[in-house]
Design a protein around this motif. Structure first.
Motif, PDB file in Angstrom:
ATOM      1  N   VAL A  64     -19.425   0.352  -6.306  1.00 27.45           N
ATOM      2  CA  VAL A  64     -18.146   1.029  -6.099  1.00 27.45           C
ATOM      3  C   VAL A  64     -18.054   1.427  -4.628  1.00 27.45           C
ATOM      4  CG1 VAL A  64     -16.631   2.904  -6.818  1.00 27.45           C
ATOM      5  CG2 VAL A  64     -18.231   1.907  -8.459  1.00 27.45           C
ATOM      6  N   LEU A  65     -16.939   1.104  -3.987  1.00 27.05           N
ATOM      7  CA  LEU A  65     -16.730   1.417  -2.576  1.00 27.05           C
ATOM      8  C   LEU A  65     -15.699   2.521  -2.423  1.00 27.05           C
ATOM      9  CD1 LEU A  65     -16.607  -2.151  -0.970  1.00 27.05           C
ATOM     10  CD2 LEU A  65     -18.595  -0.752  -1.521  1.00 27.05           C
ATOM     11  N   PHE A  66     -15.971   3.429  -1.494  1.00 26.89           N
ATOM     12  CA  PHE A  66     -15.045   4.498  -1.145  1.00 26.89           C
ATOM     13  C   PHE A  66     -14.755   4.408   0.344  1.00 26.89           C
ATOM     14  CE2 PHE A  66     -17.636   5.816  -4.701  1.00 26.89           C
ATOM     15  CZ  PHE A  66     -16.724   6.366  -5.590  1.00 26.89           C
ATOM     16  N   GLU A  67     -13.536   4.785   0.736  1.00 27.05           N
ATOM     17  CA  GLU A  67     -13.188   4.771   2.156  1.00 27.05           C
ATOM     18  C   GLU A  67     -12.687   6.132   2.585  1.00 27.05           C
ATOM     19  OE1 GLU A  67     -10.061   2.132   3.207  1.00 27.05           O
ATOM     20  OE2 GLU A  67      -8.694   2.827   1.646  1.00 27.05           O
ATOM     21  N   ARG A  68     -12.928   6.440   3.841  1.00 26.15           N
ATOM     22  CA  ARG A  68     -12.526   7.731   4.384  1.00 26.15           C
ATOM     23  C   ARG A  68     -11.030   7.749   4.651  1.00 26.15           C
ATOM     24  NH1 ARG A  68     -15.737  11.048   9.108  1.00 26.15           N
ATOM     25  NH2 ARG A  68     -14.419  12.902   9.075  1.00 26.15           N
ATOM     26  N   THR A  69     -10.388   8.878   4.348  1.00 29.80           N
ATOM     27  CA  THR A  69      -8.927   8.957   4.499  1.00 29.80           C
ATOM     28  C   THR A  69      -8.483   9.990   5.521  1.00 29.80           C
ATOM     29  OG1 THR A  69      -8.822  10.564   2.683  1.00 29.80           O
ATOM     30  CG2 THR A  69      -8.559   8.227   2.118  1.00 29.80           C
ATOM     31  N   ARG A  95     -11.659   8.326  -0.624  1.00 35.85           N
ATOM     32  CA  ARG A  95     -10.917   7.919  -1.814  1.00 35.85           C
ATOM     33  C   ARG A  95     -11.522   6.614  -2.338  1.00 35.85           C
ATOM     34  NH1 ARG A  95      -5.231   5.731   0.842  1.00 35.85           N
ATOM     35  NH2 ARG A  95      -6.093   3.840   1.780  1.00 35.85           N
ATOM     36  N   TYR A  96     -11.288   6.390  -3.609  1.00 32.62           N
ATOM     37  CA  TYR A  96     -11.761   5.157  -4.236  1.00 32.62           C
ATOM     38  C   TYR A  96     -11.099   3.964  -3.569  1.00 32.62           C
ATOM     39  CZ  TYR A  96     -11.992   1.512  -7.842  1.00 32.62           C
ATOM     40  OH  TYR A  96     -12.167   0.324  -8.511  1.00 32.62           O
ATOM     41  N   LYS A  97     -11.881   2.948  -3.232  1.00 29.36           N
ATOM     42  CA  LYS A  97     -11.346   1.757  -2.571  1.00 29.36           C
ATOM     43  C   LYS A  97     -11.318   0.567  -3.526  1.00 29.36           C
ATOM     44  CE  LYS A  97     -12.059  -1.066   1.628  1.00 29.36           C
ATOM     45  NZ  LYS A  97     -10.867  -0.677   2.401  1.00 29.36           N
ATOM     46  N   THR A  98     -12.483   0.198  -4.038  1.00 27.59           N
ATOM     47  CA  THR A  98     -12.545  -0.911  -4.992  1.00 27.59           C
ATOM     48  C   THR A  98     -13.916  -0.904  -5.657  1.00 27.59           C
ATOM     49  OG1 THR A  98     -12.181  -3.300  -5.276  1.00 27.59           O
ATOM     50  CG2 THR A  98     -13.452  -2.621  -3.364  1.00 27.59           C
ATOM     51  N   VAL A 215       2.728 -22.379  -6.230  1.00 25.07           N
ATOM     52  CA  VAL A 215       1.980 -21.183  -5.867  1.00 25.07           C
ATOM     53  C   VAL A 215       2.342 -20.787  -4.436  1.00 25.07           C
ATOM     54  CG1 VAL A 215      -0.308 -20.176  -5.524  1.00 25.07           C
ATOM     55  CG2 VAL A 215       0.075 -21.792  -7.398  1.00 25.07           C
ATOM     56  N   VAL A 216       2.849 -19.577  -4.290  1.00 28.41           N
ATOM     57  CA  VAL A 216       3.235 -19.097  -2.957  1.00 28.41           C
ATOM     58  C   VAL A 216       2.471 -17.818  -2.652  1.00 28.41           C
ATOM     59  CG1 VAL A 216       5.536 -20.102  -3.044  1.00 28.41           C
ATOM     60  CG2 VAL A 216       5.171 -17.770  -3.862  1.00 28.41           C
ATOM     61  N   THR A 217       2.292 -17.514  -1.370  1.00 32.10           N
ATOM     62  CA  THR A 217       1.590 -16.315  -0.930  1.00 32.10           C
ATOM     63  C   THR A 217       2.601 -15.211  -0.653  1.00 32.10           C
ATOM     64  OG1 THR A 217      -0.125 -17.673   0.080  1.00 32.10           O
ATOM     65  CG2 THR A 217      -0.008 -15.373   0.768  1.00 32.10           C
ATOM     66  N   SER A 218       2.431 -14.084  -1.333  1.00 34.48           N
ATOM     67  CA  SER A 218       3.354 -12.966  -1.141  1.00 34.48           C
ATOM     68  C   SER A 218       2.858 -12.080  -0.006  1.00 34.48           C
ATOM     69  CB  SER A 218       3.467 -12.157  -2.428  1.00 34.48           C
ATOM     70  OG  SER A 218       2.249 -11.479  -2.671  1.00 34.48           O
ATOM     71  N   GLN A 219       3.657 -11.057   0.305  1.00 36.87           N
ATOM     72  CA  GLN A 219       3.280 -10.117   1.356  1.00 36.87           C
ATOM     73  C   GLN A 219       2.381  -9.009   0.824  1.00 36.87           C
ATOM     74  OE1 GLN A 219       3.927 -10.633   4.639  1.00 36.87           O
ATOM     75  NE2 GLN A 219       4.671 -12.579   3.804  1.00 36.87           N
ATOM     76  N   GLU A 220       2.228  -8.925  -0.505  1.00 41.11           N
ATOM     77  CA  GLU A 220       1.343  -7.928  -1.090  1.00 41.11           C
ATOM     78  C   GLU A 220      -0.118  -8.319  -0.852  1.00 41.11           C
ATOM     79  OE1 GLU A 220       2.252  -6.840  -5.151  1.00 41.11           O
ATOM     80  OE2 GLU A 220       4.231  -7.762  -4.938  1.00 41.11           O
ATOM     81  N   THR A 221      -0.971  -7.298  -0.666  1.00 42.32           N
ATOM     82  CA  THR A 221      -2.396  -7.565  -0.447  1.00 42.32           C
ATOM     83  C   THR A 221      -3.241  -6.869  -1.509  1.00 42.32           C
ATOM     84  OG1 THR A 221      -2.612  -5.667   1.050  1.00 42.32           O
ATOM     85  CG2 THR A 221      -2.099  -7.819   2.041  1.00 42.32           C
ATOM     86  N   GLY A 222      -4.398  -7.422  -1.757  1.00 38.79           N
ATOM     87  CA  GLY A 222      -5.351  -6.824  -2.689  1.00 38.79           C
ATOM     88  C   GLY A 222      -6.762  -7.060  -2.197  1.00 38.79           C
ATOM     89  N   LEU A 223      -7.676  -6.161  -2.561  1.00 42.40           N
ATOM     90  CA  LEU A 223      -9.071  -6.287  -2.134  1.00 42.40           C
ATOM     91  C   LEU A 223      -9.804  -7.291  -3.015  1.00 42.40           C
ATOM     92  CD1 LEU A 223      -9.912  -2.582  -1.380  1.00 42.40           C
ATOM     93  CD2 LEU A 223     -10.186  -4.448   0.225  1.00 42.40           C
ATOM     94  N   VAL A 224     -10.522  -8.184  -2.369  1.00 42.38           N
ATOM     95  CA  VAL A 224     -11.274  -9.210  -3.084  1.00 42.38           C
ATOM     96  C   VAL A 224     -12.734  -9.140  -2.641  1.00 42.38           C
ATOM     97  CG1 VAL A 224     -11.526 -11.676  -3.515  1.00 42.38           C
ATOM     98  CG2 VAL A 224      -9.246 -10.704  -3.244  1.00 42.38           C
TER      99      VAL A 224
END
Length: 515
Positions: A64-69, A95-98, A215-224
């Motif tokens: 589990v990864l957390f990032e500083r806010t 905060r929780y990152k992924t 299949v198209v690439t949207s502007q939304e991002t997600g952590l992989v």
């Protein structure tokens, strides 16, 4: 003119004042009476070098990864804010990152051995192109992970009506579709739409063409999270340590009898640099318990043993480092020897100070601070839970005496910390003359079970001062009369690399404190 008369002798600096620790955050807090699942218990904690990211591993094989806010709210990293003389008054907030599944349970058919998915260690690697890299290991296999934000790909350009579902979920559609409502591309309709579509007419000649999904690439991002490499089949015994080299290219992994050197880019080959396995296993007297690279010298590393010794080795001496450059151990006092002497002397964890000058070690009863330039003995010894000494027989019976507590140093090297039982952890000042010895509880009120015990006077051995500090002396209760619980133990904790902030694990809960 006499040059000596101009010299000014600086007065010895006063030791820093004890820190006032406050609760910051908790992740995964248990409700009253809630039972903890075994797979959720945290088994590893690690800050990255910047302190902006924190990783935890658990017995279920998850990372589990957390990032500083709090620095992001001010529009820049802490380093940039310091350059602008901007005063950061807030304590670190994360905060929780992924999260991702790092390891799965396995079975070694050749040895008829089950391999747990539990994460033993996590180590951060150098970041590149806004991606995070880290190593994680269970008992047998090390994995190299890359975590980055990627644009989400979606399916679109299907000739279906965008306002209605087609029986298998809502799908995107082309804006210029001329297909009648609810009808599928081949002119048919789902059964549930038969009644509502009974008056629909199709264009003459049918539908001119079938538009395939795109299949198209949207502007939304997600952590992989992607596993880039797997370093396997190199250890016959359980891996207890992994450590990155300062060169950014290599790392070591250690088990009970061997230490292997790896290149991050090569997963099918490693070099055995330390091997303590005797020709006859009946002659085995000690095992490797922990290993770590020097923070700045890429050719130096240290490893500890179950006999309470630390060996510093130089990779330039030979390919197989059978001999050590320095040996750090404390001479045994014959009059104090007992059945438990060797067991409690076993070192469970070692850490280099940030400057590489000192090594911190944790055995069952004490923390010891060693100067790498002085191998005659530790420069400071801190008693963590001396009240347990009369109970060693009970602790041996319930196997608690084999618990492996971790230790950590502050970024400035002025303090050290380690865990104990009843979810307590202790912070000691390690500068000359410091009396700081704070006991805190992993809860929202860390000072609830504060034990105020004055430090014992230091004793001098030769010209070097050995500082000895002791904790509560009561055999089974603390200063407030609370009984100690040996089933709740705080094994894992980490100190923020640049600030006085500590993250520690109490079962499945991650507590964070600042001062």
């Amino acid at each position: 003119m006499n040059g000596c008369s101009d010299e000014v002798v600086a007065a010895p600096a006063d030791p820093p004042q004890p820190l006032d620790w406050k609760f910051s955050q908790v992740f995964g807090e248990r409700a009253a009476g809630e039972e903890v699942q075994e797979v959720d218990i945290i088994s590893a904690i690690e800050f990255d070098k910047t302190g902006d990211h924190l990783a935890t591993g658990d017995r279920g094989g998850r990372v589990v990864l957390f990032e500083r806010t709090d620095t992001k709210d001010h529009g820049g990293s802490r380093r940039n804010l310091e350059r602008m003389d901007y005063q950061v008054g807030r304590h670190p907030e994360f905060r929780y990152k992924t999260e991702f599944q790092s390891h799965e349970p396995e079975f070694d058919y050749l040895k008829s051995l089950e391999i747990e998915e539990k994460i033993n260690k996590i180590r951060w690697c150098q970041t590149a192109n806004a991606a995070l890299f880290l190593l994680s290991t269970n008992d047998k296999t090390i994995k190299f992970w890359k975590v980055q934000e990627k644009k989400i790909k979606k399916v679109s350009e299907m000739n279906l009506d965008p306002t209605k579902g087609a029986g298998n979920g809502n799908l995107a559609s082309s804006s210029n579709s001329t297909i009648p409502r609810h009808c599928l591309a081949n002119g048919g309709c789902p059964e549930k739409f038969y009644n509502s579509l009974s008056n629909v007419s199709f264009p003459p000649g049918g539908i001119p063409s079938l538009r395939l999904p795109v299949v198209v690439t949207s502007q939304e991002t997600g952590l992989v999270a992607r596993c880039r490499r797997v370093y396997a089949h190199a250890h016959d015994y359980h891996i207890n340590s992994i450590s990155n080299n300062s060169d950014g290219e290599t790392f070591i992994s250690a088990d009970d009898l061997r230490i292997n050197l790896w290149n991050l880019e090569i997963s099918n080959q490693s070099f055995n640099i330390v091997d303590v396995k005797p020709a006859n296993m009946e002659d085995l007297t000690e095992v490797i318990t922990s290993a770590e690279f020097h923070p700045t010298h890429c050719n130096m590393l240290a490893y500890s043993s179950s006999k309470g010794s630390i060996r510093l080795i130089d990779l330039r001496q030979s390919a197989l480092c059978d001999s050590h450059a320095k040996l750090f151990e404390e001479p045994e006092v014959p009059s104090t020897r007992s059945f438990f002497t060797e067991i409690i002397a076993s070192i469970s964890d070692i850490k280099f100070a940030k400057d590489g000058r000192h090594i911190l070690s944790r055995d069952y009863m004490t923390l010891k601070l060693w100067d790498v330039n002085m191998d005659s003995g530790p420069v400071a010894t801190f008693q963590v839970h001396e009240y347990l000494r009369p109970k060693l027989c009970d602790l041996y019976e319930n196997d608690s005496i084999f618990d492996k507590f971790e230790c950590c140093l502050s970024g400035d090297g002025l303090r050290v910390a380690t865990g104990s039982y009843s979810n307590l952890f202790r912070v000691f000042g390690c500068t000359s003359g410091s009396n700081e010895a704070t006991t805190l509880e992993a809860s929202k009120n860390p000072m609830r079970r504060q034990v105020q015990t004055p430090s014992r006077p230091s004793r001098s051995l030769g010209s070097i001062t050995r500082v000895v500090r002791r904790g509560a002396e009561s055999p089974s209760v603390d200063a407030n009369g609370n009984s100690f619980d040996f089933t709740t133990k705080l094994l894992h904790l980490a100190w923020h690399p640049t600030e006085n902030s500590i993250a520690c694990a109490a079962a499945n809960s991650l507590y964070m404190y600042y001062a």
